[in-house]
Write a protein that holds these residues in place. Structure first.
Motif, PDB file in Angstrom:
ATOM      1  N   LEU A  44      46.327  26.297  35.283  1.00 30.79           N
ATOM      2  CA  LEU A  44      46.813  25.875  33.969  1.00 30.79           C
ATOM      3  C   LEU A  44      48.308  26.137  33.765  1.00 30.79           C
ATOM      4  CD1 LEU A  44      43.898  27.087  31.679  1.00 30.79           C
ATOM      5  CD2 LEU A  44      44.403  24.743  32.373  1.00 30.79           C
ATOM      6  N   ILE A  45      48.879  26.967  34.620  1.00 32.23           N
ATOM      7  CA  ILE A  45      50.278  27.376  34.445  1.00 32.23           C
ATOM      8  C   ILE A  45      51.185  26.476  35.282  1.00 32.23           C
ATOM      9  CG2 ILE A  45      51.901  29.284  34.768  1.00 32.23           C
ATOM     10  CD1 ILE A  45      49.484  31.175  34.366  1.00 32.23           C
ATOM     11  N   ARG A  46      52.266  26.023  34.698  1.00 33.83           N
ATOM     12  CA  ARG A  46      53.118  25.039  35.364  1.00 33.83           C
ATOM     13  C   ARG A  46      54.024  25.643  36.431  1.00 33.83           C
ATOM     14  NH1 ARG A  46      55.507  20.535  31.397  1.00 33.83           N
ATOM     15  NH2 ARG A  46      55.768  19.597  33.452  1.00 33.83           N
ATOM     16  N   ASP A  47      54.513  26.846  36.216  1.00 36.12           N
ATOM     17  CA  ASP A  47      55.442  27.456  37.158  1.00 36.12           C
ATOM     18  C   ASP A  47      54.689  28.254  38.219  1.00 36.12           C
ATOM     19  OD1 ASP A  47      58.401  28.356  37.700  1.00 36.12           O
ATOM     20  OD2 ASP A  47      57.206  30.210  37.689  1.00 36.12           O
ATOM     21  N   ARG A  48      55.051  28.054  39.481  1.00 38.55           N
ATOM     22  CA  ARG A  48      54.327  28.701  40.585  1.00 38.55           C
ATOM     23  C   ARG A  48      54.404  30.217  40.519  1.00 38.55           C
ATOM     24  NH1 ARG A  48      56.471  27.588  46.526  1.00 38.55           N
ATOM     25  NH2 ARG A  48      58.261  28.637  45.571  1.00 38.55           N
ATOM     26  N   TRP A  49      55.610  30.756  40.359  1.00 41.37           N
ATOM     27  CA  TRP A  49      55.741  32.208  40.374  1.00 41.37           C
ATOM     28  C   TRP A  49      55.140  32.845  39.133  1.00 41.37           C
ATOM     29  CZ3 TRP A  49      56.247  34.560  44.654  1.00 41.37           C
ATOM     30  CH2 TRP A  49      56.928  33.937  45.716  1.00 41.37           C
ATOM     31  N   LEU A  50      55.159  32.131  38.039  1.00 39.94           N
ATOM     32  CA  LEU A  50      54.497  32.633  36.836  1.00 39.94           C
ATOM     33  C   LEU A  50      52.987  32.681  37.047  1.00 39.94           C
ATOM     34  CD1 LEU A  50      54.956  33.626  33.965  1.00 39.94           C
ATOM     35  CD2 LEU A  50      54.821  31.247  33.190  1.00 39.94           C
ATOM     36  N   ALA A  51      52.450  31.707  37.767  1.00 42.51           N
ATOM     37  CA  ALA A  51      51.017  31.720  38.097  1.00 42.51           C
ATOM     38  C   ALA A  51      50.676  32.900  38.996  1.00 42.51           C
ATOM     39  CB  ALA A  51      50.634  30.403  38.776  1.00 42.51           C
ATOM     40  N   VAL A  52      51.567  33.202  39.931  1.00 42.97           N
ATOM     41  CA  VAL A  52      51.345  34.335  40.840  1.00 42.97           C
ATOM     42  C   VAL A  52      51.337  35.651  40.064  1.00 42.97           C
ATOM     43  CG1 VAL A  52      52.369  35.660  42.734  1.00 42.97           C
ATOM     44  CG2 VAL A  52      52.251  33.163  42.871  1.00 42.97           C
ATOM     45  N   TRP A  53      52.345  35.860  39.229  1.00 42.55           N
ATOM     46  CA  TRP A  53      52.410  37.082  38.431  1.00 42.55           C
ATOM     47  C   TRP A  53      51.246  37.172  37.445  1.00 42.55           C
ATOM     48  CZ3 TRP A  53      54.972  41.230  39.594  1.00 42.55           C
ATOM     49  CH2 TRP A  53      56.146  41.141  40.344  1.00 42.55           C
ATOM     50  N   SER A  54      50.864  36.051  36.892  1.00 41.07           N
ATOM     51  CA  SER A  54      49.737  36.034  35.961  1.00 41.07           C
ATOM     52  C   SER A  54      48.442  36.428  36.660  1.00 41.07           C
ATOM     53  CB  SER A  54      49.588  34.649  35.324  1.00 41.07           C
ATOM     54  OG  SER A  54      50.684  34.352  34.488  1.00 41.07           O
ATOM     55  N   GLY A  55      48.297  36.011  37.919  1.00 41.23           N
ATOM     56  CA  GLY A  55      47.115  36.395  38.681  1.00 41.23           C
ATOM     57  C   GLY A  55      47.008  37.896  38.847  1.00 41.23           C
ATOM     58  N   ALA A  56      48.138  38.536  39.154  1.00 42.25           N
ATOM     59  CA  ALA A  56      48.131  39.992  39.307  1.00 42.25           C
ATOM     60  C   ALA A  56      47.810  40.685  37.992  1.00 42.25           C
ATOM     61  CB  ALA A  56      49.498  40.463  39.828  1.00 42.25           C
ATOM     62  N   LEU A  57      48.460  40.252  36.913  1.00 44.36           N
ATOM     63  CA  LEU A  57      48.241  40.898  35.615  1.00 44.36           C
ATOM     64  C   LEU A  57      46.833  40.662  35.099  1.00 44.36           C
ATOM     65  CD1 LEU A  57      51.614  40.195  33.774  1.00 44.36           C
ATOM     66  CD2 LEU A  57      50.750  42.385  34.615  1.00 44.36           C
ATOM     67  N   MET A  58      46.309  39.464  35.346  1.00 49.23           N
ATOM     68  CA  MET A  58      44.968  39.166  34.854  1.00 49.23           C
ATOM     69  C   MET A  58      43.918  40.030  35.541  1.00 49.23           C
ATOM     70  SD  MET A  58      43.087  35.501  34.489  1.00 49.23           S
ATOM     71  CE  MET A  58      41.332  35.409  34.147  1.00 49.23           C
ATOM     72  N   MET A  59      44.029  40.194  36.855  1.00 45.58           N
ATOM     73  CA  MET A  59      43.065  41.023  37.562  1.00 45.58           C
ATOM     74  C   MET A  59      43.168  42.482  37.135  1.00 45.58           C
ATOM     75  SD  MET A  59      41.086  39.223  39.456  1.00 45.58           S
ATOM     76  CE  MET A  59      40.425  40.336  40.682  1.00 45.58           C
ATOM     77  N   LEU A  60      44.382  42.973  36.945  1.00 46.66           N
ATOM     78  CA  LEU A  60      44.559  44.353  36.495  1.00 46.66           C
ATOM     79  C   LEU A  60      44.003  44.530  35.085  1.00 46.66           C
ATOM     80  CD1 LEU A  60      45.689  47.150  37.087  1.00 46.66           C
ATOM     81  CD2 LEU A  60      47.893  46.379  36.185  1.00 46.66           C
ATOM     82  N   ALA A  61      44.270  43.569  34.209  1.00 46.49           N
ATOM     83  CA  ALA A  61      43.759  43.643  32.839  1.00 46.49           C
ATOM     84  C   ALA A  61      42.238  43.559  32.811  1.00 46.49           C
ATOM     85  CB  ALA A  61      44.361  42.517  32.002  1.00 46.49           C
ATOM     86  N   THR A  62      41.670  42.758  33.698  1.00 48.70           N
ATOM     87  CA  THR A  62      40.211  42.638  33.753  1.00 48.70           C
ATOM     88  C   THR A  62      39.584  43.966  34.155  1.00 48.70           C
ATOM     89  OG1 THR A  62      40.423  40.306  34.353  1.00 48.70           O
ATOM     90  CG2 THR A  62      38.296  41.325  34.735  1.00 48.70           C
ATOM     91  N   CYS A  63      40.183  44.636  35.128  1.00 51.60           N
ATOM     92  CA  CYS A  63      39.707  45.966  35.517  1.00 51.60           C
ATOM     93  C   CYS A  63      39.795  46.931  34.341  1.00 51.60           C
ATOM     94  CB  CYS A  63      40.516  46.496  36.692  1.00 51.60           C
ATOM     95  SG  CYS A  63      40.174  45.711  38.278  1.00 51.60           S
ATOM     96  N   CYS A  64      40.913  46.888  33.630  1.00 53.78           N
ATOM     97  CA  CYS A  64      41.094  47.777  32.476  1.00 53.78           C
ATOM     98  C   CYS A  64      40.051  47.494  31.402  1.00 53.78           C
ATOM     99  CB  CYS A  64      42.497  47.614  31.894  1.00 53.78           C
ATOM    100  SG  CYS A  64      43.817  48.253  32.948  1.00 53.78           S
ATOM    101  N   GLY A  65      39.803  46.212  31.129  1.00 44.04           N
ATOM    102  CA  GLY A  65      38.811  45.859  30.130  1.00 44.04           C
ATOM    103  C   GLY A  65      37.419  46.299  30.521  1.00 44.04           C
ATOM    104  N   TYR A  66      37.084  46.109  31.798  1.00 41.82           N
ATOM    105  CA  TYR A  66      35.748  46.480  32.280  1.00 41.82           C
ATOM    106  C   TYR A  66      35.526  47.989  32.193  1.00 41.82           C
ATOM    107  CZ  TYR A  66      31.746  46.971  35.384  1.00 41.82           C
ATOM    108  OH  TYR A  66      30.519  47.293  35.912  1.00 41.82           O
ATOM    109  N   TYR A  67      36.482  48.756  32.693  1.00 43.70           N
ATOM    110  CA  TYR A  67      36.281  50.204  32.737  1.00 43.70           C
ATOM    111  C   TYR A  67      36.480  50.864  31.374  1.00 43.70           C
ATOM    112  CZ  TYR A  67      35.580  50.009  37.715  1.00 43.70           C
ATOM    113  OH  TYR A  67      35.055  49.745  38.956  1.00 43.70           O
ATOM    114  N   THR A  68      37.213  50.212  30.488  1.00 50.95           N
ATOM    115  CA  THR A  68      37.269  50.705  29.117  1.00 50.95           C
ATOM    116  C   THR A  68      35.912  50.540  28.447  1.00 50.95           C
ATOM    117  OG1 THR A  68      39.617  50.189  28.892  1.00 50.95           O
ATOM    118  CG2 THR A  68      38.353  50.408  26.856  1.00 50.95           C
ATOM    119  N   ALA A  69      35.300  49.364  28.645  1.00 48.37           N
ATOM    120  CA  ALA A  69      33.967  49.135  28.102  1.00 48.37           C
ATOM    121  C   ALA A  69      32.948  50.092  28.721  1.00 48.37           C
ATOM    122  CB  ALA A  69      33.548  47.690  28.349  1.00 48.37           C
ATOM    123  N   SER A  70      33.116  50.358  30.027  1.00 52.23           N
ATOM    124  CA  SER A  70      32.220  51.294  30.702  1.00 52.23           C
ATOM    125  C   SER A  70      32.352  52.701  30.127  1.00 52.23           C
ATOM    126  CB  SER A  70      32.532  51.308  32.205  1.00 52.23           C
ATOM    127  OG  SER A  70      31.787  52.294  32.885  1.00 52.23           O
TER     128      SER A  70
END
Length: 212
Positions: free
Chosen positions: A60-86
């Motif tokens: 969904l993201i138009r810029d390649r490097w922004l997509a790359v950085w977003s991938g890293a942040l999204m996975m890290l945020a997902t881990c944070c969300g999961y373990y916070t809920a845990s």
């Protein structure tokens, strides 16, 4: 449609913020869906579920490097969300911190790759589009092999393997219809990548989790 258009036109800061928020919600949701059904429990407790959403965000993201950085942040945020809920759910045990650290590092390593893969499948040119499509499908296939060969959950493994084959086929058709050269490489590389993903999960990731 309007929301997708707004995302494409958003500033980098807005895109990264939206990615982090979505990742937190995804992690929280996957924890909350545990135990409802056997297949859903496996699906929400798997690497491929998070990774597929990361690839979708990259597309969904138009810029390649922004997509790359977003991938890293999204996975890290997902881990944070999961373990916070845990933690709030009272299931974050004594070994939880080490496991969370391992998955966070794995997410920071794999997130950029899948963000790039999603972007490449949709927006790039040349043979890399097919390779990127295979990288997306291989995660589901590798997860299916892990569930069957390592954990012996064959009923669920069949579901994952079937989903992986269908995903590889759909991506191959999409690549062919959008003019990708050598689109068939997606179907060839996806099962090979799935085997590599399974071996990596078995030898590296599982070993790291078992040591914490």
């Amino acid at each position: 449609m309007a929301s997708l258009t707004a995302l494409r036109r958003a500033t980098p800061g807005t895109v990264l913020t939206a990615t982090v928020v979505f990742g937190l919600l995804l992690g929280w949701a996957t924890y909350g869906l545990h135990g409802i059904t056997t297949v859903l429990d496996r699906a929400t407790n798997s690497t491929s579920t998070w990774i597929l959403w990361t690839a979708a965000a990259g597309a969904l993201i138009r810029d390649r490097w922004l997509a790359v950085w977003s991938g890293a942040l999204m996975m890290l945020a997902t881990c944070c969300g999961y373990y916070t809920a845990s933690t709030l759910g009272g299931t974050f045990g004594s070994g939880g911190l080490g496991t969370a650290a391992v998955w966070s590092v794995a997410g920071l390593a794999g997130g950029p790759l899948l963000g790039w893969a999603g972007w490449t499948v949709r927006r790039a040119r040349g043979d890399l589009r097919a390779v990127a499509g295979a990288a997306v499908a291989m995660v589901v296939l590798g997860e299916g092999l892990w569930l069957g060969l390592a954990l012996r959950y064959w009923e669920t493994a069949v579901v994952f393997l079937t989903a992986g084959v269908l995903l590889a086929a759909l991506l191959t058709v999409y690549l062919a219809r959008t003019g990708a050269r050598r689109y068939w490489l997606c179907a060839v590389f996806a099962p090979m990548g799935g085997l590599v993903f399974y071996l990596a999960e078995k030898s590296i990731l599982n070993g790291l989790i078992g040591s914490v």
